[in-house]
Design a protein around this motif. Sequence first.
Motif, PDB file in Angstrom:
ATOM      1  N   ALA A 276      56.277  21.609  14.016  1.00  0.00           N
ATOM      2  CA  ALA A 276      56.489  20.637  15.066  1.00  0.00           C
ATOM      3  C   ALA A 276      55.102  19.688  15.593  1.00  0.00           C
ATOM      4  CB  ALA A 276      57.098  21.379  16.381  1.00  0.00           C
ATOM      5  N   LEU A 277      54.150  20.590  15.471  1.00  0.00           N
ATOM      6  CA  LEU A 277      52.835  19.749  15.700  1.00  0.00           C
ATOM      7  C   LEU A 277      52.574  18.861  14.538  1.00  0.00           C
ATOM      8  CD1 LEU A 277      50.227  19.519  17.360  1.00  0.00           C
ATOM      9  CD2 LEU A 277      49.411  21.590  16.242  1.00  0.00           C
ATOM     10  N   ALA A 278      52.881  19.065  13.424  1.00  0.00           N
ATOM     11  CA  ALA A 278      52.461  18.229  12.245  1.00  0.00           C
ATOM     12  C   ALA A 278      53.430  16.907  12.328  1.00  0.00           C
ATOM     13  CB  ALA A 278      52.732  19.042  11.017  1.00  0.00           C
ATOM     14  N   SER A 279      54.664  17.181  12.961  1.00  0.00           N
ATOM     15  CA  SER A 279      55.511  15.945  13.116  1.00  0.00           C
ATOM     16  C   SER A 279      54.994  15.098  13.987  1.00  0.00           C
ATOM     17  CB  SER A 279      56.827  16.606  13.613  1.00  0.00           C
ATOM     18  OG  SER A 279      57.363  17.597  12.717  1.00  0.00           O
ATOM     19  N   LEU A 280      54.154  15.400  15.154  1.00  0.00           N
ATOM     20  CA  LEU A 280      53.653  14.546  15.870  1.00  0.00           C
ATOM     21  C   LEU A 280      52.604  13.531  15.272  1.00  0.00           C
ATOM     22  CD1 LEU A 280      53.494  16.106  19.489  1.00  0.00           C
ATOM     23  CD2 LEU A 280      55.147  14.302  18.484  1.00  0.00           C
ATOM     24  N   ASN A 281      51.705  14.403  14.385  1.00  0.00           N
ATOM     25  CA  ASN A 281      50.532  13.859  13.669  1.00  0.00           C
ATOM     26  C   ASN A 281      50.555  14.436  12.218  1.00  0.00           C
ATOM     27  OD1 ASN A 281      48.217  13.055  12.894  1.00  0.00           O
ATOM     28  ND2 ASN A 281      46.889  13.685  14.428  1.00  0.00           N
ATOM     29  N   ARG A 282      51.237  13.517  11.341  1.00  0.00           N
ATOM     30  CA  ARG A 282      51.565  13.921  10.086  1.00  0.00           C
ATOM     31  C   ARG A 282      50.163  13.850   9.404  1.00  0.00           C
ATOM     32  NH1 ARG A 282      57.236  13.346   8.160  1.00  0.00           N
ATOM     33  NH2 ARG A 282      58.037  13.282  10.303  1.00  0.00           N
ATOM     34  N   GLU A 283      49.268  12.784   9.637  1.00  0.00           N
ATOM     35  CA  GLU A 283      47.898  12.938   9.116  1.00  0.00           C
ATOM     36  C   GLU A 283      47.183  14.046   9.115  1.00  0.00           C
ATOM     37  OE1 GLU A 283      46.100  10.680   6.637  1.00  0.00           O
ATOM     38  OE2 GLU A 283      47.670   9.876   7.508  1.00  0.00           O
ATOM     39  N   SER A 284      47.076  14.578  10.428  1.00  0.00           N
ATOM     40  CA  SER A 284      45.972  15.590  10.698  1.00  0.00           C
ATOM     41  C   SER A 284      46.692  16.742  11.521  1.00  0.00           C
ATOM     42  CB  SER A 284      44.461  15.112  11.117  1.00  0.00           C
ATOM     43  OG  SER A 284      44.686  14.199  12.119  1.00  0.00           O
ATOM     44  N   GLY A 285      47.679  16.908  12.126  1.00  0.00           N
ATOM     45  CA  GLY A 285      48.151  17.743  12.979  1.00  0.00           C
ATOM     46  C   GLY A 285      47.780  19.191  12.472  1.00  0.00           C
TER      47      GLY A 285
END
Length: 354
Positions: A276-285
Amino acid sequence: MNQPSTPSFEEILFWLREEDPEKLQTLWDRADKVRSDCVGDTVHLRGLVEISNHCARQCAYCGIRAGNADIPRYRLTSEEVLDCANQALSFGYGTLVLQAGEDYGLSQAFISDLVRRIKSETGRAVTLSLGERSDEDLKVWREAGADRYLLRFETSNTDLFHRIHPPLGGQKTDRLAILHRIRNLGYEVGSGVMVGIPGQSYEDLARDILLFRELDLDMIGVGPFLPHPATPLGRGDAEAFPSSADQVPNTELMTYKVVALTRLVRPFCNIPSTTALASLNRESGRQLGLLRGANIVMPNLTPMRYRSLYEIYPAKACILESAESFHHALIQSIRDLGRTIGEGPGHSYNLSRR
Ligand code: 5AD
């Protein structure tokens, strides 16, 4: 390693409200140091298999709730799950996580046979995340060899919890009581919350974080609440789901604060940098999560044809990327952080300390 001093309720609230990037850097640094001192530089990988998107529940936030008639429902066969377990083995992931909606079509016997086969044929540790199942199911699955169970309590505000998690058959549930039973059965216990649920105040969230410590959790997953258009919460029904007067935002930054504070209150715990975190910032979450307290990643091994059907929230990172290509990129990005890839099951450090 002794327990580092843990922050108070006031200190947690202070950090949740802090916005200054320079000051926040001291929180990130502190969390990263506690992570390194207490659980080391190893990142453990858990292969996630979404074994069924059937669900009996009507959770107001979740895209696979029973009321969503727009998605075809699927259930993997044992053979399909075993293929995923073998893929976990070939990638060197020590653990297989079996997750599903609360699907009573997954019978007690089906899951216990599956757990036995995964353990005997692949030697992976097994984590179950199958919702609020009966004591008997949980007991039999533990006896079959399941190592861990994940059940997020979502929010410690019980009014809010019951609003977003309607009872099944008129029966209100108590996830904290279930978590205690899971612990007593000898599982490693995982829980967690969503950040920024409409109606969640800063004080609620601070209490959530303190509850992580009180529950003596082994694994804690936190991610931002992401509105799904096919759900009551995603449709933004302000009357049924009013914002708190002191509403927590469902942002990337707020999620990092919760990850970092979680590490401070539970230094020896396993904490994933979540999808879910990576979904908000795919580049570097995902990497930023690992730099701010997390020590686990859960790569998705669900067969590609089912991925888009397990859309608990929209625009989920991982829907398009094959297990293979994600694996190679992930290994590289973990090495780029100067961290090492875990070997073996990666059991919680809390176990040996308890
Ligand atoms: N946004 C963010 N997280 C969600 N989950 C379910 N729906 C959503 C959503 N819309 C989380 C819940 C659940 C976990 C499996 O996924 O916290 O416990």
